[in-house]
Scaffold this motif. Sequence first.
Motif, PDB file in Angstrom:
ATOM      1  N   ASP A  88       1.101   3.606  22.032  1.00 34.44           N
ATOM      2  CA  ASP A  88       2.057   3.592  23.151  1.00 34.44           C
ATOM      3  C   ASP A  88       1.360   3.741  24.503  1.00 34.44           C
ATOM      4  O   ASP A  88       2.018   3.871  25.536  1.00 34.44           O
ATOM      5  CB  ASP A  88       3.075   4.727  22.992  1.00 34.44           C
ATOM      6  CG  ASP A  88       4.027   4.490  21.820  1.00 34.44           C
ATOM      7  OD1 ASP A  88       4.132   3.334  21.372  1.00 34.44           O
ATOM      8  OD2 ASP A  88       4.652   5.465  21.357  1.00 34.44           O
ATOM      9  N   GLY A  89       0.022   3.759  24.497  1.00 35.06           N
ATOM     10  CA  GLY A  89      -0.727   3.872  25.745  1.00 35.06           C
ATOM     11  C   GLY A  89      -0.815   5.287  26.274  1.00 35.06           C
ATOM     12  O   GLY A  89      -1.053   5.496  27.465  1.00 35.06           O
ATOM     13  N   GLY A  90      -0.649   6.284  25.388  1.00 38.21           N
ATOM     14  CA  GLY A  90      -0.677   7.678  25.812  1.00 38.21           C
ATOM     15  C   GLY A  90      -2.042   8.323  25.665  1.00 38.21           C
ATOM     16  O   GLY A  90      -3.024   7.680  25.252  1.00 38.21           O
ATOM     17  N   VAL A  91      -2.087   9.608  25.994  1.00 45.57           N
ATOM     18  CA  VAL A  91      -3.340  10.375  25.934  1.00 45.57           C
ATOM     19  C   VAL A  91      -3.267  11.361  24.773  1.00 45.57           C
ATOM     20  O   VAL A  91      -2.332  12.170  24.687  1.00 45.57           O
ATOM     21  CB  VAL A  91      -3.585  11.145  27.255  1.00 45.57           C
ATOM     22  CG1 VAL A  91      -4.866  11.970  27.166  1.00 45.57           C
ATOM     23  CG2 VAL A  91      -3.662  10.176  28.431  1.00 45.57           C
ATOM     24  N   LEU A  92      -4.257  11.285  23.904  1.00 46.36           N
ATOM     25  CA  LEU A  92      -4.346  12.172  22.741  1.00 46.36           C
ATOM     26  C   LEU A  92      -5.436  13.209  22.997  1.00 46.36           C
ATOM     27  O   LEU A  92      -6.545  12.865  23.400  1.00 46.36           O
ATOM     28  CB  LEU A  92      -4.688  11.347  21.497  1.00 46.36           C
ATOM     29  CG  LEU A  92      -4.783  12.089  20.166  1.00 46.36           C
ATOM     30  CD1 LEU A  92      -3.429  12.651  19.749  1.00 46.36           C
ATOM     31  CD2 LEU A  92      -5.318  11.139  19.077  1.00 46.36           C
ATOM     32  N   GLY A  93      -5.110  14.482  22.787  1.00 52.19           N
ATOM     33  CA  GLY A  93      -6.099  15.541  22.947  1.00 52.19           C
ATOM     34  C   GLY A  93      -6.590  16.020  21.591  1.00 52.19           C
ATOM     35  O   GLY A  93      -5.788  16.253  20.684  1.00 52.19           O
ATOM     36  N   ILE A  94      -7.903  16.126  21.432  1.00 49.98           N
ATOM     37  CA  ILE A  94      -8.489  16.528  20.150  1.00 49.98           C
ATOM     38  C   ILE A  94      -9.589  17.562  20.378  1.00 49.98           C
ATOM     39  O   ILE A  94     -10.390  17.436  21.310  1.00 49.98           O
ATOM     40  CB  ILE A  94      -9.088  15.309  19.399  1.00 49.98           C
ATOM     41  CG1 ILE A  94      -7.985  14.330  18.989  1.00 49.98           C
ATOM     42  CG2 ILE A  94      -9.871  15.740  18.171  1.00 49.98           C
ATOM     43  CD1 ILE A  94      -8.493  13.112  18.238  1.00 49.98           C
ATOM     44  N   PHE A  95      -9.601  18.576  19.510  1.00 52.21           N
ATOM     45  CA  PHE A  95     -10.741  19.493  19.456  1.00 52.21           C
ATOM     46  C   PHE A  95     -11.639  18.954  18.343  1.00 52.21           C
ATOM     47  O   PHE A  95     -11.394  19.200  17.164  1.00 52.21           O
ATOM     48  CB  PHE A  95     -10.285  20.913  19.110  1.00 52.21           C
ATOM     49  CG  PHE A  95      -9.349  21.513  20.123  1.00 52.21           C
ATOM     50  CD1 PHE A  95      -9.787  21.790  21.407  1.00 52.21           C
ATOM     51  CD2 PHE A  95      -8.037  21.800  19.793  1.00 52.21           C
ATOM     52  CE1 PHE A  95      -8.932  22.339  22.349  1.00 52.21           C
ATOM     53  CE2 PHE A  95      -7.173  22.347  20.722  1.00 52.21           C
ATOM     54  CZ  PHE A  95      -7.615  22.618  22.005  1.00 52.21           C
TER      55      PHE A  95
END
Length: 200
Positions: A88-95
């Motif tokens: 969807d063109g979003g931002v995913l945050g990952i540790f």
Amino acid sequence: MYGLWKPRVLGAWKVPATGPAILAVNHSHNIDGPMVMGVAPRPTHFLIKKEAFIGPLDPFLLAIGQLKVDRQTADRQAITRALGVLNDGGVLGIFPEGSRGEGDFASLRAGLAYFAVRGGAPVVPVAVLGSSERSGRLVKALPPLRSRVDVVFGDPFEAGDGSGRRTRKALDEATERIQKHLAAHLENARRLTGRRATLE
């Protein structure tokens, strides 16, 4: 975040203004994720361990778009939702270290490489420094109120080799590439902020 501490944000302009992106954040303290959510230039959907979704936090975290993940299994539902954020063109945050630790990107799990290669998203390294240096007087589990926490965004990079391959070998190579980028960014962030190692 700005009310409780004094975040100093560097390089936020490096986060792509549109399209999918992954924020790869070092993790040495519980406030690292909320801190990045609070200062990032775009809404960020973090993959968060399901154990954090307890009591009133459960509906709150879900309402602000955070993703519940079961770390004990290959959580297909969480994987599908995370890929949906990128599609969807979003931002995913990952540790990428998987759990809280030294916060030095020393041991990465393959999940970040999978999402970066499969989702075709650039990876933006993010270093949170100062969150675990000292304990607060009122609440020992938190940094001292009004203390400075540095959040340094790095240059986005492509984790894959451009071939689009998703084989185990390609993901292993992508993980190695990611680790080098993240370690270099962390070193640069410490130099920029005058911070030493995260935990001492």
